[in-house]
Design a protein around this motif. Sequence first.
Motif, short mmCIF file in Angstrom:
data_model
loop_
_atom_site.label_atom_id
_atom_site.label_comp_id
_atom_site.label_asym_id
_atom_site.label_seq_id
_atom_site.Cartn_x
_atom_site.Cartn_y
_atom_site.Cartn_z
N VAL A 136 44.05 -36.97 70.64
CA VAL A 136 44.40 -37.97 69.62
C VAL A 136 45.65 -38.74 70.04
N PHE A 137 45.61 -40.05 69.81
CA PHE A 137 46.82 -40.87 69.87
C PHE A 137 47.49 -40.78 68.51
N GLU A 138 48.71 -40.29 68.47
CA GLU A 138 49.42 -40.05 67.21
C GLU A 138 50.58 -41.02 67.02
N PRO A 139 51.16 -41.03 65.81
CA PRO A 139 52.38 -41.82 65.62
C PRO A 139 53.62 -40.94 65.69
N THR A 140 54.75 -41.57 65.83
CA THR A 140 56.01 -40.90 65.59
C THR A 140 56.70 -41.66 64.47
N THR A 141 57.34 -40.95 63.56
CA THR A 141 57.90 -41.60 62.38
C THR A 141 59.34 -41.19 62.14
N ILE A 142 60.04 -42.03 61.42
CA ILE A 142 61.37 -41.69 60.93
C ILE A 142 61.45 -42.14 59.48
N THR A 143 61.93 -41.26 58.64
CA THR A 143 62.17 -41.58 57.23
C THR A 143 63.68 -41.60 57.02
N ALA A 144 64.16 -42.65 56.38
CA ALA A 144 65.61 -42.82 56.22
C ALA A 144 65.92 -43.33 54.83
N SER A 145 67.18 -43.26 54.47
CA SER A 145 67.63 -43.87 53.24
C SER A 145 67.29 -45.36 53.26
N ALA A 146 66.84 -45.88 52.14
CA ALA A 146 66.49 -47.30 52.08
C ALA A 146 67.71 -48.19 52.32
N ASP A 147 68.91 -47.65 52.16
CA ASP A 147 70.12 -48.43 52.36
C ASP A 147 70.63 -48.40 53.80
N LEU A 148 69.95 -47.63 54.65
CA LEU A 148 70.37 -47.53 56.04
C LEU A 148 69.69 -48.63 56.85
N GLU A 149 70.49 -49.47 57.48
CA GLU A 149 69.97 -50.61 58.25
C GLU A 149 70.01 -50.31 59.74
N GLY A 150 69.25 -51.12 60.50
CA GLY A 150 69.21 -50.97 61.94
C GLY A 150 68.25 -49.91 62.43
N VAL A 151 67.43 -49.38 61.54
CA VAL A 151 66.48 -48.32 61.90
C VAL A 151 65.16 -48.94 62.33
N GLU A 152 64.65 -48.52 63.46
CA GLU A 152 63.33 -48.90 63.95
C GLU A 152 62.71 -47.66 64.56
N ALA A 153 61.44 -47.40 64.24
CA ALA A 153 60.77 -46.26 64.84
C ALA A 153 60.70 -46.44 66.35
N ASP A 154 60.95 -45.37 67.08
CA ASP A 154 61.01 -45.43 68.53
C ASP A 154 59.85 -44.64 69.13
N ALA A 155 59.17 -45.23 70.12
CA ALA A 155 57.99 -44.60 70.71
C ALA A 155 58.32 -43.28 71.39
N LEU A 156 59.55 -43.10 71.80
CA LEU A 156 59.96 -41.85 72.43
C LEU A 156 60.54 -40.86 71.42
N GLY A 157 60.80 -41.34 70.19
CA GLY A 157 61.42 -40.48 69.20
C GLY A 157 62.90 -40.25 69.46
N ILE A 158 63.53 -41.17 70.19
CA ILE A 158 64.96 -41.08 70.51
C ILE A 158 65.66 -42.27 69.86
N TYR A 159 66.77 -42.01 69.17
CA TYR A 159 67.40 -43.06 68.36
C TYR A 159 68.83 -43.34 68.78
N GLN A 160 69.19 -44.62 68.69
CA GLN A 160 70.55 -45.08 68.98
C GLN A 160 71.28 -45.24 67.65
N VAL A 161 71.98 -44.19 67.22
CA VAL A 161 72.64 -44.25 65.92
C VAL A 161 73.78 -45.26 65.89
N LYS A 162 74.24 -45.70 67.06
CA LYS A 162 75.29 -46.72 67.09
C LYS A 162 74.81 -48.04 66.49
N ASN A 163 73.49 -48.21 66.42
CA ASN A 163 72.93 -49.43 65.85
C ASN A 163 72.70 -49.33 64.34
N PHE A 164 72.94 -48.17 63.75
CA PHE A 164 72.75 -47.98 62.32
C PHE A 164 73.98 -48.46 61.56
N SER A 165 73.74 -48.90 60.32
CA SER A 165 74.85 -49.28 59.45
C SER A 165 74.37 -49.19 58.00
#
Length: 543
Positions: free
Chosen positions: A512-541
């Motif tokens: 199966v080809f699956e998704p990877t997901t991230i659930t965050a506070s609706a007030d957290l900006e700069g969040v984008e789901a990443d195909a590797l599941g690795i996140y750059q928190v420096k881009n969050f605000s």
Amino acid sequence: MKQIFLKLSFKMSRGSVRHTGQAKMEEQKMKSKKMRIVALGLILAMTAMSFTSCGGGGNDGGSSEGRTDLNFAVSAEPNSLDPMAIAMMSTFTITYAIYDNLFEKNADGGYDPSICEDYDVTDDGLVYTFKIRDDVKFHDGTQMTAEDVAFSINRTIEKGWAADMVAAIESVEATDDYTVVLTLSRPFGGMIGSLASPYFSIMSKAYLEENGDDIVERKPMGTGAYKFVEWVSGDHITLEANEDYFKGAPSIKTVTFKPITDKNTGLIALQAGEADAFLNVNYSDIPAVEEDESLAFYSTDLAAVLSLNMNIENEILSDVRVRQAVNYAINRDNIIQGALEGQGTAANSPVPPTCDGYSEDVKGYEYDPDKARELLKEAGYEDGLSLTIKIKEDSKNQKVAQVIQSDLKAVGIDVEIQILEAGAYTTDVYSNGDYEMTISAWCAMFTDAYSLLYSQFHKDCYGGTGNITHVTSDELSSMLDSAAQAGEDEKTAAYTEVAQSIMDNAYVAPLVFEPTTITASADLEGVEADALGIYQVKNFSWK
């Protein structure tokens, strides 16, 4: 090295899809409410004490105005913070915050220079010259130079965890304070992508020489947007903003990474505002997340394929007809509906659509139990046979294994499922090769077919570095070597040939080809789901 899992039933592009505040059926509302009532009291007490005791302010479900902290829940506590010698994908979000690379992935999926300000590649593709920025400092205030870059790349080579990504590197040296020359033995189209992966994090040569090579396992020190503060085993890891960061200080000043291994607990922590981000909620909880206006849900295709690996050194599975029969016997739609809550699409290839080099032209296996029985008869197993699937403790994989068990039984293959704790599983499957079949999802370290196929099927990666099917085919390895040198125009054709060879020989059963997901506070900006599941928190605000 690179294991993770998860895909949504509706069509995804390479970018992430955001869902927030969508109305759902009443039964999903009741489910969400009941879950909160039953578990909220206990979980809130536990998570609130955990986060607030380690410096996280908590959201308490209210306004995010004025917040400068972030509580990021991870699925497991790291075993190390040395990015060159770890296998847990969730840990790389932490190390990415601490370290920088020569290159950094951009929003379009390409790569931009990071600590290098310019670079040049010779026409034959063998020599890369990097001009290093002169305004980058380590967290201890010392200047980063080309010597640190060369030292770090050589350390990556020596550690051996990125065998696929360093296979073509012949030498790397600092030719002056701010110039690094990397020489390859053959052209490698994935070199820039590799240099952007966590395995090529840039470390301080002086820091490691002064404190010992293993200092970075528990006290990492880099040039990144965040500085390491503390690691309280079993509880949390805290980072603080690097106010002198060469790209500008991040908006969020304190990040607390808290291990929450249970996904139900993670969801409740999100809903209570005690966690601000959590990866890969249960498939069954996606509707509840989507209806919660305090949360935002992001999803994208994962750079991995959920697969049934087969050890071809096993006497039974050494017969290609048996492996083909297993492929034909599995109803992938049964897995999607019966084990994955309807999430995912049947895989036709060992390369997922999110990776460069994927092709719809690769011919996979249709569900054909009659063909499976015919092949088993040809192989001498008309009266049936027995095999074992070893999996690590994971409710999803257990469900997948049970569906496979049922499908294979229908064609005369009796399957025993053995469930092992994570350490024992790694020892048996990766270290010792003591297994017949297993379920896994090997994740790429950059979104390219090379990063998936070389490590899993090249003879030089035999065993624990990725090739757990124990394929030692000279022909396949030669095809992989050739594909690695292909230019962008030839890449898809080259990897289509490789993928088709893997499918024809049934070294693995892509499921199966699956998704990877991230659930965050609706007030957290700069969040984008990443195909590797690795996140750059420096881009969050915060809004």
